[in-house]
Design a protein around this motif. Sequence first.
Motif, PDB file in Angstrom:
ATOM      1  N   ASP A  69       8.817   3.819   7.722  1.00  0.00           N
ATOM      2  CA  ASP A  69       8.503   3.059   6.499  1.00  0.00           C
ATOM      3  C   ASP A  69       7.141   2.390   6.642  1.00  0.00           C
ATOM      4  O   ASP A  69       6.978   1.416   7.381  1.00  0.00           O
ATOM      5  N   SER A  71       5.362   1.339   3.837  1.00  0.00           N
ATOM      6  CA  SER A  71       5.074   0.767   2.524  1.00  0.00           C
ATOM      7  C   SER A  71       4.176  -0.459   2.672  1.00  0.00           C
ATOM      8  O   SER A  71       4.296  -1.228   3.629  1.00  0.00           O
ATOM      9  N   GLU A  72       3.263  -0.624   1.717  1.00  0.00           N
ATOM     10  CA  GLU A  72       2.414  -1.811   1.627  1.00  0.00           C
ATOM     11  C   GLU A  72       1.636  -2.069   2.921  1.00  0.00           C
ATOM     12  O   GLU A  72       1.597  -3.175   3.435  1.00  0.00           O
ATOM     13  N   HIS A  73       1.002  -1.035   3.440  1.00  0.00           N
ATOM     14  CA  HIS A  73       0.175  -1.172   4.636  1.00  0.00           C
ATOM     15  C   HIS A  73      -1.322  -1.019   4.330  1.00  0.00           C
ATOM     16  O   HIS A  73      -2.125  -0.888   5.259  1.00  0.00           O
ATOM     17  N   CYS A  92       8.408   6.941   4.013  1.00  0.00           N
ATOM     18  CA  CYS A  92       8.058   6.109   2.854  1.00  0.00           C
ATOM     19  C   CYS A  92       6.633   5.592   3.009  1.00  0.00           C
ATOM     20  O   CYS A  92       6.318   4.877   3.963  1.00  0.00           O
ATOM     21  N   LEU A  93       5.787   5.961   2.066  1.00  0.00           N
ATOM     22  CA  LEU A  93       4.380   5.533   2.047  1.00  0.00           C
ATOM     23  C   LEU A  93       4.047   4.846   0.724  1.00  0.00           C
ATOM     24  O   LEU A  93       2.903   4.895   0.258  1.00  0.00           O
ATOM     25  N   ALA A  94       5.016   4.208   0.123  1.00  0.00           N
ATOM     26  CA  ALA A  94       4.822   3.597  -1.193  1.00  0.00           C
ATOM     27  C   ALA A  94       3.872   2.407  -1.121  1.00  0.00           C
ATOM     28  O   ALA A  94       3.683   1.790  -0.080  1.00  0.00           O
ATOM     29  N   ASN A  95       3.239   2.104  -2.250  1.00  0.00           N
ATOM     30  CA  ASN A  95       2.381   0.934  -2.401  1.00  0.00           C
ATOM     31  C   ASN A  95       1.242   0.911  -1.391  1.00  0.00           C
ATOM     32  O   ASN A  95       1.031  -0.058  -0.674  1.00  0.00           O
ATOM     33  N   ASN A  96       0.507   2.007  -1.332  1.00  0.00           N
ATOM     34  CA  ASN A  96      -0.715   2.080  -0.547  1.00  0.00           C
ATOM     35  C   ASN A  96      -1.854   2.546  -1.452  1.00  0.00           C
ATOM     36  O   ASN A  96      -1.752   2.405  -2.684  1.00  0.00           O
ATOM     37  N   SER A 117       5.270   6.826  -4.019  1.00  0.00           N
ATOM     38  CA  SER A 117       5.017   6.091  -5.259  1.00  0.00           C
ATOM     39  C   SER A 117       3.949   5.017  -5.062  1.00  0.00           C
ATOM     40  O   SER A 117       3.716   4.540  -3.961  1.00  0.00           O
ATOM     41  N   HIS A 118       3.282   4.670  -6.175  1.00  0.00           N
ATOM     42  CA  HIS A 118       2.270   3.607  -6.189  1.00  0.00           C
ATOM     43  C   HIS A 118       1.145   3.876  -5.192  1.00  0.00           C
ATOM     44  O   HIS A 118       0.847   3.069  -4.325  1.00  0.00           O
ATOM     45  N   ASN A 119       0.530   5.046  -5.317  1.00  0.00           N
ATOM     46  CA  ASN A 119      -0.678   5.369  -4.573  1.00  0.00           C
ATOM     47  C   ASN A 119      -1.756   5.813  -5.557  1.00  0.00           C
ATOM     48  O   ASN A 119      -1.691   5.459  -6.743  1.00  0.00           O
TER      49      ASN A 119
END
Length: 778
Positions: A69, A71-73, A92-96, A117-119
Amino acid sequence: MTNVENMEATEDLAENVTLSLSEETPEENETNGYSNTGDVTAPEKEDDVEKEIDWEVVRHIVGKRVTVDLSEHLLKEFPKTILSMENITTLCLANNRITEIPKDIANLSNLQELVLSHNKLSALSRGIYLLHGLRFLDVSNNEISEILSEISGLEQLREFVASDNRLSTIPPQIRDLPELTHLILNDNQITSLPDAIGTLTTLQVLGLERNALEYLNPEICKIENLKRLGLAGNCMRNLPREIENFSCIEELLLDDNEFEFIPVQVFWMETLQMLTMSGNHLTSIQPDVGRLSQLSVIGLNNNLIEEIPDELFQLEVLEVVGLENNKIKVIPDNIANLYGLRELYLGRNLIEHVPENLCWCSNLEVLSLLNNNISELPVEIENLRRVHTLVLSNNQFESLPEAIGSIRDLEICSVDGNKLSAVPVDFGDLKRLRQVNLSRNKFATFPLPICNLKTLESLNLSHNEIESVPSEIACLDRLTTLYLNNNKINVFSPELCSLVQLHVLDFSNNIIEDIPEAISQMENLLDLDLSHNRFLEFPKTVVGIPHLERLKFDQAEGHPVPSLSDAIEFSNISYLIVSNNTLRTLPPTMNHMKNIISVVADHNEIGELPDSFCQVVKLQVLHLNDNKLSSLPKNFDHLRNLKDLRLHNNPLRTPPMDVCVSGVVQPIGRFIRRALEREDILMTNMFDIIKTSLTKQELRYLLKKFRFPDEKIAELEQTYHGKDKLQDRTYHAMLFWREFKGPLATIDELLRVFHLIGYEPLCQKLKAMKIYAQRPRF
């Protein structure tokens, strides 16, 4: 919300309650320098973010399942280290901020779940289409414009989420996904569906909300197992007749389309449990609605419906009815048949009477009747013991029945915008009440029963005629928000200071003159509004509030103050509004305000900013419109974080307004430095002229007009004694004047003084020097 918590289609049912509780909160959403001034974003990390990843933290192993996970990194690139982790099952790579997925992702042969999602992806890498074991793929909130035909390679895919992209079509190869159960394509630009979609026999959930569909391909009606069909936010006027073939459909979402009536085929969907058609052009509900015996949720808000048919009340399992913002005049008596009804939304209609029979819906939990013409409630309302949310805003109530005290589960009560002057004594027995809104009524005194509500967290009594706050308010020790603005309160009661849980206090538009020192006890107070009161001076006691973040002190309709307290340096304020006062400057101690990021001081008399103000390095917002600034400090460009600068309607010369209008700090700073350098040279040259032009008597007269201390005049005469030292005496006198007057020692001030004392020839000579120095240079 019961039975609706995870259902997107009924969001506007709940929204009506939310709006009714918040839309009248006084100035709660006023930005004016608080929130619309540029978000404070986290600083970006340097290039090599991947090296900072703690893989032991982001990787989770449970049996054979390996999850990574990230996310957000703040990742801008796909971490290449992952490509060597062939045993990953969930990634999971979301919000990057990733723009591209490498083709080598196909090496992750064990991957079953992939969340991107959210890339900032503009396309899906072909490598993703080679992940043959993938079961869940989420690429929502990107910038993808096309799904390639290679999607046919994802034969085991069960859930595909691609909402909020730029898709206009669905490839026919979608038919090659035999395991697909969820296809979510909301918020795209899809105009039509391929015939191949009808072959997805395993599909249970299809989301096509907020696209550009004008009609529904009849082939979709072949998907017999479909349980949820989302078509809200399109341009549809009708449905194909084949839609009646849906034998398992449970949820049909048709909000915000162009329907003028409920399609007849809908009434043949015997398994339907949720029907939402809010935001259409429906004028009636057909009697055929009685066929939908399994219906538990019906959302028909924002239409043109005038009557509720009797057949609706035959639906015994109905739990949620949304009919807000229609033209309904009457609540039928047979509403009592809906024994299982839990949420009823009838706000913004033309209802004048609440029937007794409504009170026999004893399982009701939410009742919204806002914006009607209702003047009283039946005493039988005591039967609604399970109601936790009651919204009666903007009606004609002059009183509430005593029986309201029997609704023991009541948590939210909104009766704002009525004609109440008191509340029943039994109102204080509502031991679970958390939010009360009684704003915009006719209270002349504070309603004392409220002080018995030990569980109260939010109280709004704004826009009444209350003259004082009782000491009993100290009993409300759980209160976090309190609105007392727009009343006639003349004393800030010390008991208010005992409300130590308070986060927000609005005391604006009253007639108070001071704030007690005990306000420093309010250690959780974050937001304080004292605007439009009768303070004779700035209440420096507010500086002692330990965690105050927002202070609003706009006196447009109150008594303006001439200055702020220097003690403001000890405050933790981040957002300060002091517009419409008579401030002539800002405190020089503001540079010690460690949290300040926004200062709004429009419509004052500020003629200068102290040099120390340039050390407020965190400042992002500065509004100084309509003041008297003629210049800015030399180091103004040290305010490097300034994003929102407004200086309109000031007599600026250094720099002129055409330089400031951009709001960009760096060119302003450059202009100021160059202008100051030129002025310094010019003034030195003027001193050289002055020292050769004045007699001994003229110099002594000038020093008196400069209001030099007598001891300074004596010191100059002794140090530079004699006729041959007169020029030196004059020159050093001018240097002292410059030091003595500080920022006020300008060339214009020098010319003004010489003009007043009648040294006209010298004055004209100095003016000519100024004009020559300011001539355009080509």
